[in-house]
Motif scaffolding. Structure first.
Motif, PDB file in Angstrom:
ATOM      1  N   MET A  22       4.177 -14.632  -4.773  1.00 40.61           N
ATOM      2  CA  MET A  22       3.331 -13.852  -3.881  1.00 40.61           C
ATOM      3  C   MET A  22       3.987 -13.676  -2.530  1.00 40.61           C
ATOM      4  SD  MET A  22      -0.709 -14.228  -3.533  1.00 40.61           S
ATOM      5  CE  MET A  22      -1.036 -15.830  -4.084  1.00 40.61           C
ATOM      6  N   GLU A  23       4.517 -14.769  -2.016  1.00 39.28           N
ATOM      7  CA  GLU A  23       5.149 -14.733  -0.703  1.00 39.28           C
ATOM      8  C   GLU A  23       6.336 -13.784  -0.691  1.00 39.28           C
ATOM      9  OE1 GLU A  23       7.999 -17.904   0.998  1.00 39.28           O
ATOM     10  OE2 GLU A  23       5.981 -18.482   1.601  1.00 39.28           O
ATOM     11  N   SER A  24       7.151 -13.856  -1.736  1.00 36.44           N
ATOM     12  CA  SER A  24       8.368 -13.051  -1.744  1.00 36.44           C
ATOM     13  C   SER A  24       8.080 -11.563  -1.715  1.00 36.44           C
ATOM     14  CB  SER A  24       9.229 -13.390  -2.963  1.00 36.44           C
ATOM     15  OG  SER A  24       8.611 -12.953  -4.148  1.00 36.44           O
ATOM     16  N   VAL A  25       7.043 -11.147  -2.390  1.00 35.62           N
ATOM     17  CA  VAL A  25       6.738  -9.726  -2.451  1.00 35.62           C
ATOM     18  C   VAL A  25       5.815  -9.290  -1.336  1.00 35.62           C
ATOM     19  CG1 VAL A  25       5.674  -7.913  -3.827  1.00 35.62           C
ATOM     20  CG2 VAL A  25       7.149  -9.571  -4.908  1.00 35.62           C
ATOM     21  N   THR A  26       4.732 -10.006  -1.160  1.00 30.11           N
ATOM     22  CA  THR A  26       3.732  -9.525  -0.211  1.00 30.11           C
ATOM     23  C   THR A  26       4.209  -9.576   1.228  1.00 30.11           C
ATOM     24  OG1 THR A  26       2.623 -11.670  -0.103  1.00 30.11           O
ATOM     25  CG2 THR A  26       1.835 -10.086  -1.755  1.00 30.11           C
ATOM     26  N   SER A  27       5.157 -10.433   1.530  1.00 29.44           N
ATOM     27  CA  SER A  27       5.713 -10.460   2.881  1.00 29.44           C
ATOM     28  C   SER A  27       6.623  -9.269   3.141  1.00 29.44           C
ATOM     29  CB  SER A  27       6.499 -11.755   3.106  1.00 29.44           C
ATOM     30  OG  SER A  27       5.642 -12.865   3.076  1.00 29.44           O
ATOM     31  N   LEU A  28       7.007  -8.579   2.101  1.00 29.71           N
ATOM     32  CA  LEU A  28       7.938  -7.467   2.229  1.00 29.71           C
ATOM     33  C   LEU A  28       7.302  -6.101   2.036  1.00 29.71           C
ATOM     34  CD1 LEU A  28      10.753  -9.158   0.171  1.00 29.71           C
ATOM     35  CD2 LEU A  28      10.830  -8.688   2.612  1.00 29.71           C
ATOM     36  N   LEU A  29       6.103  -6.082   1.474  1.00 31.03           N
ATOM     37  CA  LEU A  29       5.450  -4.806   1.186  1.00 31.03           C
ATOM     38  C   LEU A  29       4.947  -4.118   2.438  1.00 31.03           C
ATOM     39  CD1 LEU A  29       3.300  -5.698  -1.939  1.00 31.03           C
ATOM     40  CD2 LEU A  29       5.450  -4.434  -1.877  1.00 31.03           C
ATOM     41  N   ARG A  30       4.924  -2.802   2.374  1.00 28.38           N
ATOM     42  CA  ARG A  30       4.348  -1.993   3.440  1.00 28.38           C
ATOM     43  C   ARG A  30       3.205  -1.180   2.850  1.00 28.38           C
ATOM     44  NH1 ARG A  30      10.230  -0.143   5.534  1.00 28.38           N
ATOM     45  NH2 ARG A  30      10.773  -2.092   6.566  1.00 28.38           N
ATOM     46  N   LYS A  31       2.202  -0.931   3.664  1.00 31.22           N
ATOM     47  CA  LYS A  31       1.051  -0.145   3.199  1.00 31.22           C
ATOM     48  C   LYS A  31       1.508   1.151   2.568  1.00 31.22           C
ATOM     49  CE  LYS A  31      -2.543  -1.629   6.373  1.00 31.22           C
ATOM     50  NZ  LYS A  31      -3.482  -1.225   7.419  1.00 31.22           N
ATOM     51  N   GLY A  32       0.902   1.467   1.424  1.00 34.80           N
ATOM     52  CA  GLY A  32       1.150   2.740   0.765  1.00 34.80           C
ATOM     53  C   GLY A  32       2.398   2.806  -0.081  1.00 34.80           C
ATOM     54  N   GLU A  33       3.201   1.749  -0.086  1.00 37.98           N
ATOM     55  CA  GLU A  33       4.428   1.806  -0.890  1.00 37.98           C
ATOM     56  C   GLU A  33       4.105   1.894  -2.373  1.00 37.98           C
ATOM     57  OE1 GLU A  33       8.232   0.050   1.215  1.00 37.98           O
ATOM     58  OE2 GLU A  33       6.853  -1.532   0.606  1.00 37.98           O
ATOM     59  N   ARG A  34       5.042   2.472  -3.100  1.00 35.67           N
ATOM     60  CA  ARG A  34       4.928   2.582  -4.556  1.00 35.67           C
ATOM     61  C   ARG A  34       5.808   1.512  -5.180  1.00 35.67           C
ATOM     62  NH1 ARG A  34       3.615   7.788  -7.171  1.00 35.67           N
ATOM     63  NH2 ARG A  34       5.042   6.897  -8.661  1.00 35.67           N
ATOM     64  N   VAL A  35       5.199   0.738  -6.080  1.00 36.35           N
ATOM     65  CA  VAL A  35       5.881  -0.394  -6.704  1.00 36.35           C
ATOM     66  C   VAL A  35       5.935  -0.163  -8.212  1.00 36.35           C
ATOM     67  CG1 VAL A  35       5.863  -2.887  -7.035  1.00 36.35           C
ATOM     68  CG2 VAL A  35       4.990  -1.917  -4.891  1.00 36.35           C
ATOM     69  N   LEU A  36       7.122  -0.311  -8.779  1.00 37.23           N
ATOM     70  CA  LEU A  36       7.295  -0.226 -10.228  1.00 37.23           C
ATOM     71  C   LEU A  36       7.604  -1.624 -10.746  1.00 37.23           C
ATOM     72  CD1 LEU A  36       7.520   1.426 -12.840  1.00 37.23           C
ATOM     73  CD2 LEU A  36       9.957   1.735 -12.315  1.00 37.23           C
ATOM     74  N   VAL A  37       6.814  -2.069 -11.741  1.00 38.38           N
ATOM     75  CA  VAL A  37       7.014  -3.375 -12.350  1.00 38.38           C
ATOM     76  C   VAL A  37       7.406  -3.172 -13.807  1.00 38.38           C
ATOM     77  CG1 VAL A  37       5.952  -5.589 -12.943  1.00 38.38           C
ATOM     78  CG2 VAL A  37       5.264  -4.399 -10.840  1.00 38.38           C
ATOM     79  N   ALA A  38       8.541  -3.746 -14.206  1.00 36.46           N
ATOM     80  CA  ALA A  38       8.951  -3.757 -15.610  1.00 36.46           C
ATOM     81  C   ALA A  38       8.581  -5.125 -16.158  1.00 36.46           C
ATOM     82  CB  ALA A  38      10.444  -3.498 -15.739  1.00 36.46           C
ATOM     83  N   SER A  39       7.541  -5.172 -17.004  1.00 34.05           N
ATOM     84  CA  SER A  39       7.007  -6.428 -17.507  1.00 34.05           C
ATOM     85  C   SER A  39       7.360  -6.621 -18.977  1.00 34.05           C
ATOM     86  CB  SER A  39       5.478  -6.451 -17.350  1.00 34.05           C
ATOM     87  OG  SER A  39       4.962  -7.606 -17.958  1.00 34.05           O
TER      88      SER A  39
END
Length: 183
Positions: A22-39
């Motif tokens: 959570m820390e690694s991603v949420t500390s880097l995200l900006r409002k409105g960004e588009r995120v692609l997750v390959a699961s």
């Protein structure tokens, strides 16, 4: 083995793997960004619970059980424009290994950040080179492949990721999970 070189910075975080993720991603995200997750399984799918709490738009590419999301599928989806790409190097629930070096070659110039969950790969016999693979955040934790007591996570961050952390433009509602320590 995780190679740390002058091009990466390893901040140590005394938290669980889930909180480290959570820390690694949420500390880097900006409002409105588009995120692609390959699961490729359960741990990749956990990103949905994390990302759903933040003001970002996200899409999941999911694989068939026992297979990785293909590089071609990732390439096609990136044509829709994304800012951040997230995947899991080795998926614990399925044993699937994502070819990070190959994926990064397709993704690198098309997103701002590449984030890789290495909890089941770092220390478990998989060669890992965040800098050579041009991964911005590669995180792991002590309890799986490293084989130590649970409770410690490690993030290796590129200069690009460190710049985002220090730039104050990330959106973060909590000091508890903020890698910068401030909202």
């Amino acid at each position: 083995m995780l190679w740390v070189s002058p091009g990466t910075t390893p901040p140590l975080s005394y938290r669980t793997a889930a909180l480290g993720a959570m820390e690694s991603v949420t500390s880097l995200l900006r409002k409105g960004e588009r995120v692609l997750v390959a699961s490729n399984g359960v741990f990749g799918d956990r990103w949905e619970g994390i990302l759903s709490r933040y003001p970002v738009r996200y899409k999941f590419l999911r694989s068939e059980p026992g297979k990785a999301v293909s590089v071609q599928e990732i390439d096609r989806e990136l044509q829709n424009g994304y800012d951040v790409f997230i995947t899991t190097h080795v998926e614990t629930s399925t044993g699937v290994r994502m070819p990070i070096e190959e994926v990064s070659k397709v993704v690198r110039d098309r997103v701002s950040l590449i984030v890789v969950d290495g909890v089941a790969s770092v220390g478990g016999g998989e060669a890992v080179s965040a800098e050579d693979w041009k991964v911005d955040v590669f995180f792991t934790a002590s309890q799986k492949a490293v084989g130590a007591q649970p409770g410690t996570s490690l993030m290796v961050c590129s200069g690009r990721a460190m710049e985002r952390l220090g730039g104050g433009r990330a959106w973060h509602p909590s000091t508890w999970t903020s890698a910068t320590g401030s909202p």
